[in-house]
Design a protein around this motif. Sequence first.
Motif, mmCIF file in Angstrom:
data_model
loop_
_atom_site.group_PDB
_atom_site.id
_atom_site.type_symbol
_atom_site.label_atom_id
_atom_site.label_comp_id
_atom_site.label_asym_id
_atom_site.label_seq_id
_atom_site.Cartn_x
_atom_site.Cartn_y
_atom_site.Cartn_z
ATOM 1 N N MET A 35 23.091 -21.708 28.922
ATOM 2 C CA MET A 35 22.753 -23.118 29.023
ATOM 3 C C MET A 35 23.501 -23.860 27.910
ATOM 4 O O MET A 35 23.409 -23.491 26.753
ATOM 5 N N ILE A 36 24.222 -24.896 28.283
ATOM 6 C CA ILE A 36 24.987 -25.697 27.330
ATOM 7 C C ILE A 36 24.176 -26.950 26.987
ATOM 8 O O ILE A 36 23.829 -27.715 27.886
ATOM 9 N N PRO A 37 23.848 -27.150 25.700
ATOM 10 C CA PRO A 37 23.096 -28.355 25.341
ATOM 11 C C PRO A 37 23.954 -29.600 25.552
ATOM 12 O O PRO A 37 25.158 -29.585 25.291
ATOM 13 N N LEU A 38 23.346 -30.660 26.032
ATOM 14 C CA LEU A 38 24.067 -31.921 26.219
ATOM 15 C C LEU A 38 23.951 -32.782 24.972
ATOM 16 O O LEU A 38 22.885 -32.873 24.368
ATOM 17 N N THR A 39 25.063 -33.401 24.614
ATOM 18 C CA THR A 39 25.099 -34.406 23.567
ATOM 19 C C THR A 39 25.525 -35.709 24.222
ATOM 20 O O THR A 39 25.941 -35.718 25.393
ATOM 21 N N VAL B 156 26.633 -30.787 43.887
ATOM 22 C CA VAL B 156 27.391 -32.010 43.629
ATOM 23 C C VAL B 156 28.882 -31.754 43.813
ATOM 24 O O VAL B 156 29.326 -30.611 43.814
ATOM 25 N N GLN B 157 29.648 -32.835 43.946
ATOM 26 C CA GLN B 157 31.094 -32.704 43.993
ATOM 27 C C GLN B 157 31.653 -32.856 42.581
ATOM 28 O O GLN B 157 31.230 -33.732 41.824
ATOM 29 N N ASP B 158 32.610 -31.993 42.247
ATOM 30 C CA ASP B 158 33.207 -31.957 40.915
ATOM 31 C C ASP B 158 34.613 -32.541 40.981
ATOM 32 O O ASP B 158 35.514 -31.941 41.571
ATOM 33 N N ILE B 159 34.793 -33.714 40.400
ATOM 34 C CA ILE B 159 36.098 -34.384 40.410
ATOM 35 C C ILE B 159 37.162 -33.513 39.757
ATOM 36 O O ILE B 159 38.299 -33.446 40.219
ATOM 37 N N LEU C 27 22.807 -26.899 37.165
ATOM 38 C CA LEU C 27 21.415 -26.679 36.814
ATOM 39 C C LEU C 27 21.131 -27.385 35.500
ATOM 40 O O LEU C 27 21.826 -27.153 34.508
ATOM 41 N N PHE C 28 20.155 -28.278 35.508
ATOM 42 C CA PHE C 28 19.715 -28.940 34.283
ATOM 43 C C PHE C 28 18.387 -28.327 33.862
ATOM 44 O O PHE C 28 17.518 -28.085 34.706
ATOM 45 N N ARG C 29 18.228 -28.083 32.564
ATOM 46 C CA ARG C 29 16.946 -27.624 32.018
ATOM 47 C C ARG C 29 16.480 -28.640 30.989
ATOM 48 O O ARG C 29 17.172 -28.898 30.010
ATOM 49 N N VAL D 12 17.965 -31.674 26.799
ATOM 50 C CA VAL D 12 18.439 -31.263 28.122
ATOM 51 C C VAL D 12 19.722 -30.459 27.950
ATOM 52 O O VAL D 12 20.562 -30.766 27.107
ATOM 53 N N GLY D 13 19.839 -29.416 28.750
ATOM 54 C CA GLY D 13 21.048 -28.607 28.787
ATOM 55 C C GLY D 13 21.456 -28.410 30.237
ATOM 56 O O GLY D 13 20.709 -28.752 31.154
ATOM 57 N N TYR D 14 22.660 -27.862 30.444
ATOM 58 C CA TYR D 14 23.118 -27.665 31.811
ATOM 59 C C TYR D 14 23.905 -26.373 31.934
ATOM 60 O O TYR D 14 24.378 -25.806 30.949
ATOM 61 N N GLU D 15 24.052 -25.940 33.175
ATOM 62 C CA GLU D 15 24.835 -24.752 33.492
ATOM 63 C C GLU D 15 25.513 -24.993 34.841
ATOM 64 O O GLU D 15 24.871 -25.478 35.785
ATOM 65 N N GLU D 16 26.803 -24.668 34.921
ATOM 66 C CA GLU D 16 27.526 -24.791 36.186
ATOM 67 C C GLU D 16 27.374 -23.478 36.945
ATOM 68 O O GLU D 16 27.518 -22.393 36.373
ATOM 69 N N LEU D 17 27.086 -23.584 38.245
ATOM 70 C CA LEU D 17 26.866 -22.420 39.084
ATOM 71 C C LEU D 17 27.705 -22.518 40.360
ATOM 72 O O LEU D 17 28.205 -23.597 40.695
ATOM 73 N N SER D 18 27.819 -21.424 41.066
ATOM 74 C CA SER D 18 28.516 -21.430 42.353
ATOM 75 C C SER D 18 27.729 -22.259 43.353
ATOM 76 O O SER D 18 26.502 -22.327 43.307
ATOM 77 N N PHE D 19 28.459 -22.875 44.281
ATOM 78 C CA PHE D 19 27.842 -23.706 45.306
ATOM 79 C C PHE D 19 26.905 -22.865 46.179
ATOM 80 O O PHE D 19 27.267 -21.793 46.626
#
Length: 121
Positions: A1-5, A41-44, A54-56, A112-119
Amino acid sequence: MIPLTISTLKNLMERLDHAKHGEIRSITPLSPSSIEIRFSVQDIARGYDWIDILFRIEGVRDAKLASDNVLKSLDMSEGITVELTPSSAALAIGSYSGRCDEAPFYIIGTSVGYEELSFSG
């Protein structure tokens, strides 16, 4: 999980176009003060390929959630609002900048943190 700043949040939201027209995949309460929410979501940055994110939210102190059978019917045309302040973090469905607690679906916590996952389509 990557913390958001504040700086990483701005870049992530631009890259995902605020999750506009995305889809909520799941909501998972991990504990009374920790909730995960997964979006497709779509990733530009990936040529608009679909990914899951995924947001935690930790330190949850207020939330208005929806049951699993209602998730797919929530309007995602305005995307999501994610806000950070020194003392709080908020995620809401729709465009609710500065007023996340007025959204039909929101989670307010301390971080809040996030993680990118497979579709998961």
